[in-house]
Design a protein around this motif. Structure first.
Motif, PDB file in Angstrom:
ATOM      1  N   TRP A  51       0.812  -1.218   0.000  1.00 27.27           N
ATOM      2  CA  TRP A  51       0.000   0.000   0.000  1.00 27.27           C
ATOM      3  C   TRP A  51       0.844   1.265   0.000  1.00 27.27           C
ATOM      4  O   TRP A  51       0.361   2.338   0.342  1.00 27.27           O
ATOM      5  N   THR A  52       2.110   1.177  -0.416  1.00 29.39           N
ATOM      6  CA  THR A  52       2.986   2.350  -0.339  1.00 29.39           C
ATOM      7  C   THR A  52       2.571   3.450  -1.304  1.00 29.39           C
ATOM      8  O   THR A  52       2.829   4.630  -1.051  1.00 29.39           O
ATOM      9  N   ARG A  53       1.941   3.102  -2.423  1.00 31.93           N
ATOM     10  CA  ARG A  53       1.565   4.114  -3.412  1.00 31.93           C
ATOM     11  C   ARG A  53       0.110   4.564  -3.284  1.00 31.93           C
ATOM     12  O   ARG A  53      -0.351   5.394  -4.083  1.00 31.93           O
ATOM     13  N   ALA A  54      -0.617   4.018  -2.341  1.00 34.79           N
ATOM     14  CA  ALA A  54      -2.035   4.370  -2.205  1.00 34.79           C
ATOM     15  C   ALA A  54      -2.199   5.870  -2.000  1.00 34.79           C
ATOM     16  O   ALA A  54      -1.401   6.518  -1.325  1.00 34.79           O
ATOM     17  N   ASP A  55      -3.266   6.430  -2.611  1.00 34.77           N
ATOM     18  CA  ASP A  55      -3.472   7.874  -2.536  1.00 34.77           C
ATOM     19  C   ASP A  55      -4.893   8.184  -3.012  1.00 34.77           C
ATOM     20  O   ASP A  55      -5.623   7.294  -3.455  1.00 34.77           O
ATOM     21  N   TRP A  56      -5.261   9.451  -2.948  1.00 38.17           N
ATOM     22  CA  TRP A  56      -6.562   9.908  -3.430  1.00 38.17           C
ATOM     23  C   TRP A  56      -6.453  10.221  -4.911  1.00 38.17           C
ATOM     24  O   TRP A  56      -5.636  11.046  -5.327  1.00 38.17           O
ATOM     25  N   ASP A  57      -7.263   9.546  -5.715  1.00 38.05           N
ATOM     26  CA  ASP A  57      -7.175   9.692  -7.165  1.00 38.05           C
ATOM     27  C   ASP A  57      -8.494   9.230  -7.774  1.00 38.05           C
ATOM     28  O   ASP A  57      -9.411   8.816  -7.061  1.00 38.05           O
ATOM     29  N   ASP A  58      -8.558   9.265  -9.094  1.00 38.17           N
ATOM     30  CA  ASP A  58      -9.765   8.795  -9.783  1.00 38.17           C
ATOM     31  C   ASP A  58      -9.853   7.282  -9.638  1.00 38.17           C
ATOM     32  O   ASP A  58      -8.916   6.559 -10.009  1.00 38.17           O
ATOM     33  N   PRO A  59     -10.964   6.745  -9.122  1.00 37.37           N
ATOM     34  CA  PRO A  59     -11.069   5.293  -8.986  1.00 37.37           C
ATOM     35  C   PRO A  59     -10.966   4.572 -10.319  1.00 37.37           C
ATOM     36  O   PRO A  59     -10.557   3.400 -10.358  1.00 37.37           O
ATOM     37  N   LEU A  60     -11.308   5.250 -11.418  1.00 29.94           N
ATOM     38  CA  LEU A  60     -11.177   4.603 -12.723  1.00 29.94           C
ATOM     39  C   LEU A  60      -9.716   4.445 -13.128  1.00 29.94           C
ATOM     40  O   LEU A  60      -9.373   3.542 -13.891  1.00 29.94           O
ATOM     41  N   ARG A  61      -8.844   5.301 -12.605  1.00 24.20           N
ATOM     42  CA  ARG A  61      -7.410   5.076 -12.822  1.00 24.20           C
ATOM     43  C   ARG A  61      -6.978   3.805 -12.083  1.00 24.20           C
ATOM     44  O   ARG A  61      -6.201   3.002 -12.603  1.00 24.20           O
ATOM     45  N   ASP A  62      -7.472   3.624 -10.872  1.00 23.82           N
ATOM     46  CA  ASP A  62      -7.163   2.409 -10.117  1.00 23.82           C
ATOM     47  C   ASP A  62      -7.617   1.178 -10.896  1.00 23.82           C
ATOM     48  O   ASP A  62      -6.906   0.170 -10.976  1.00 23.82           O
ATOM     49  N   LEU A  63      -8.806   1.251 -11.491  1.00 19.63           N
ATOM     50  CA  LEU A  63      -9.343   0.117 -12.240  1.00 19.63           C
ATOM     51  C   LEU A  63      -8.579  -0.102 -13.545  1.00 19.63           C
ATOM     52  O   LEU A  63      -8.444  -1.244 -14.004  1.00 19.63           O
ATOM     53  N   ALA A  64      -8.077   0.976 -14.141  1.00 23.49           N
ATOM     54  CA  ALA A  64      -7.243   0.815 -15.328  1.00 23.49           C
ATOM     55  C   ALA A  64      -5.936   0.110 -14.979  1.00 23.49           C
ATOM     56  O   ALA A  64      -5.458  -0.764 -15.708  1.00 23.49           O
ATOM     57  N   LEU A  65      -5.354   0.484 -13.841  1.00 23.06           N
ATOM     58  CA  LEU A  65      -4.145  -0.196 -13.379  1.00 23.06           C
ATOM     59  C   LEU A  65      -4.415  -1.671 -13.108  1.00 23.06           C
ATOM     60  O   LEU A  65      -3.557  -2.531 -13.370  1.00 23.06           O
ATOM     61  N   LEU A  66      -5.587  -1.981 -12.583  1.00 26.50           N
ATOM     62  CA  LEU A  66      -5.953  -3.373 -12.340  1.00 26.50           C
ATOM     63  C   LEU A  66      -6.002  -4.156 -13.650  1.00 26.50           C
ATOM     64  O   LEU A  66      -5.534  -5.293 -13.728  1.00 26.50           O
ATOM     65  N   LYS A  67      -6.550  -3.541 -14.688  1.00 27.28           N
ATOM     66  CA  LYS A  67      -6.622  -4.245 -15.974  1.00 27.28           C
ATOM     67  C   LYS A  67      -5.241  -4.492 -16.552  1.00 27.28           C
ATOM     68  O   LYS A  67      -4.891  -5.624 -16.902  1.00 27.28           O
ATOM     69  N   THR A  68      -4.436  -3.416 -16.670  1.00 24.71           N
ATOM     70  CA  THR A  68      -3.150  -3.578 -17.334  1.00 24.71           C
ATOM     71  C   THR A  68      -2.174  -4.411 -16.514  1.00 24.71           C
ATOM     72  O   THR A  68      -1.294  -5.067 -17.074  1.00 24.71           O
ATOM     73  N   GLY A  69      -2.337  -4.401 -15.194  1.00 24.63           N
ATOM     74  CA  GLY A  69      -1.393  -5.117 -14.345  1.00 24.63           C
ATOM     75  C   GLY A  69      -1.803  -6.515 -13.961  1.00 24.63           C
ATOM     76  O   GLY A  69      -0.948  -7.327 -13.604  1.00 24.63           O
ATOM     77  N   THR A  70      -3.104  -6.816 -14.033  1.00 25.35           N
ATOM     78  CA  THR A  70      -3.573  -8.123 -13.566  1.00 25.35           C
ATOM     79  C   THR A  70      -4.533  -8.793 -14.543  1.00 25.35           C
ATOM     80  O   THR A  70      -4.300  -9.918 -14.975  1.00 25.35           O
ATOM     81  N   LEU A  71      -5.593  -8.096 -14.913  1.00 25.76           N
ATOM     82  CA  LEU A  71      -6.613  -8.733 -15.749  1.00 25.76           C
ATOM     83  C   LEU A  71      -6.076  -9.075 -17.131  1.00 25.76           C
ATOM     84  O   LEU A  71      -6.582  -9.995 -17.787  1.00 25.76           O
ATOM     85  N   ASP A  72      -5.029  -8.375 -17.573  1.00 23.03           N
ATOM     86  CA  ASP A  72      -4.436  -8.685 -18.868  1.00 23.03           C
ATOM     87  C   ASP A  72      -3.634  -9.984 -18.857  1.00 23.03           C
ATOM     88  O   ASP A  72      -3.072 -10.371 -19.891  1.00 23.03           O
ATOM     89  N   LEU A  73      -3.598 -10.672 -17.723  1.00 22.89           N
ATOM     90  CA  LEU A  73      -3.104 -12.052 -17.728  1.00 22.89           C
ATOM     91  C   LEU A  73      -4.034 -12.934 -18.545  1.00 22.89           C
ATOM     92  O   LEU A  73      -3.636 -13.992 -19.040  1.00 22.89           O
ATOM     93  N   LEU A  74      -5.297 -12.520 -18.666  1.00 24.01           N
ATOM     94  CA  LEU A  74      -6.279 -13.223 -19.476  1.00 24.01           C
ATOM     95  C   LEU A  74      -6.139 -12.790 -20.936  1.00 24.01           C
ATOM     96  O   LEU A  74      -5.429 -11.848 -21.254  1.00 24.01           O
ATOM     97  N   GLY A  75      -6.860 -13.458 -21.823  1.00 25.91           N
ATOM     98  CA  GLY A  75      -6.902 -13.029 -23.209  1.00 25.91           C
ATOM     99  C   GLY A  75      -7.552 -11.664 -23.333  1.00 25.91           C
ATOM    100  O   GLY A  75      -8.231 -11.193 -22.410  1.00 25.91           O
ATOM    101  N   ALA A  76      -7.380 -11.020 -24.487  1.00 27.65           N
ATOM    102  CA  ALA A  76      -7.837  -9.645 -24.662  1.00 27.65           C
ATOM    103  C   ALA A  76      -9.328  -9.498 -24.398  1.00 27.65           C
ATOM    104  O   ALA A  76      -9.758  -8.594 -23.659  1.00 27.65           O
ATOM    105  N   GLY A  77     -10.147 -10.368 -24.980  1.00 27.55           N
ATOM    106  CA  GLY A  77     -11.588 -10.262 -24.795  1.00 27.55           C
ATOM    107  C   GLY A  77     -12.016 -10.510 -23.370  1.00 27.55           C
ATOM    108  O   GLY A  77     -12.835  -9.766 -22.808  1.00 27.55           O
ATOM    109  N   ARG A  78     -11.487 -11.556 -22.756  1.00 26.44           N
ATOM    110  CA  ARG A  78     -11.849 -11.878 -21.378  1.00 26.44           C
ATOM    111  C   ARG A  78     -11.351 -10.809 -20.421  1.00 26.44           C
ATOM    112  O   ARG A  78     -12.005 -10.493 -19.420  1.00 26.44           O
TER     113      ARG A  78
END
Length: 294
Positions: A202-229
């Motif tokens: 949690w060292t980088r946690a901060d107040w920001d747009d929650p959609l930025r957090d969700l974008a980071l989740l996609k590029t950093g984790t959900l993209d382990l899946l195929g593009a469509g999934r």
């Protein structure tokens, strides 16, 4: 950031007489760019030792408390010339591609709860500064569509939003999951009870747009899946599917991709070309399926 930790390699092991006097023998577990993690002999706790003396142990502890994770904290300390955060150990491993579908329901709960905390506005000057820095560094590459995906909604005021408390580092090594749903029921004093998924670092946690957090989740984790999934899973985290929300999310997907490309160019240039090929293809796949105008 959606990046990987630096491998521990063959660095000479450190010794911590003061810390070991308190917590017993410490065994190295993992190493990142800013810290090294050790486990106690009984396996009940981990000690995170920070490489630089910037008070990050206390920053992370404060952020964990803000996120409602105080039950995992055992303390912060300065000893043996280092700064350390002590936490209960979670009986899990970093997320792998095969773990992602099982992790999604709990991850949605964690993220939704986290983002209910709102305070202030998104720092748009910071967004503009990032864009200028990325444009300067990446000028030689044909990325005008990614820059445009951020700049147009920024100019139209769509990124002027309430800020929420965000993790801002949800890549897969920072998401732990148990081998079985019952494996994490061994927590003490309530910490770890019924937990199958745990968000760490949690060292980088901060107040920001929650959609930025969700974008980071996609590029950093959900993209382990195929593009469509990956895109399907990512959209399931959004608070709604309104055109303005999708356009804003589209902007943060593009910004996150540019951020990752900039990081690899500056820090691991020998991997830049392969990372660019994958990340830009994933970003363009998503941009083509999300509305350009909210």
């Amino acid at each position: 950031m959606t990046l990987r930790p630096t491998p521990s390699g063959t660095a000479r092991p450190q010794h911590f007489p003061e810390l070991e006097a308190r917590y017993g023998p410490l065994t190295p577990m993992d190493s990142g760019m800013q810290s090294r993690v050790y486990t106690t002999q009984d396996g009940a706790a981990v000690v995170k030792v920070y490489r630089n003396r910037k008070g990050q142990h206390r920053t992370e502890a404060r952020n964990m408390l803000q996120a409602g994770m105080g039950g995992w904290l055992l303390g912060v300390t300065e000893a043996d010339g280092v700064e350390a955060l002590v936490m209960r150990r979670f009986a899990g491993h970093p997320l792998r591609a095969s773990d992602v579908p099982r992790a999604l329901p709990r991850l949605r709960q964690i993220v939704a709860t986290l983002h209910t905390q709102q305070e202030g506005r998104v720092d748009l000057a910071r967004v503009r500064e990032r864009l200028m820095r990325f444009r300067s560094a990446l000028a030689a590459y044909p990325l005008s569509d990614l820059f445009g995906a951020v700049e147009l909604p920024l100019e139209r005021g769509l990124l002027d939003q309430r800020a929420a408390f965000c993790h801002l580092d949800m890549w897969h090594d920072n998401i732990l999951i148990t081998d079985t749903p019952d494996a994490a029921r061994s927590g003490q004093d309530g910490a770890g009870q019924d937990e199958e998924v745990l968000l760490i670092d949690w060292t980088r946690a901060d107040w920001d747009d929650p959609l930025r957090d969700l974008a980071l989740l996609k590029t950093g984790t959900l993209d382990l899946l195929g593009a469509g999934r990956s895109l399907e899973a990512a959209l399931s985290f959004l608070p709604d599917r309104a055109p303005a929300t999708l356009t804003r999310y589209r902007a943060y997907l593009a910004l996150t991709t540019l951020h990752d490309l900039y990081w690899f160019l500056m820090n691991e240039p020998y991997e830049f070309d392969s990372q660019k090929e994958f990340k830009v293809a994933r970003a363009r796949h998503a941009l083509a399926r999300l509305p350009e105008h909210g």
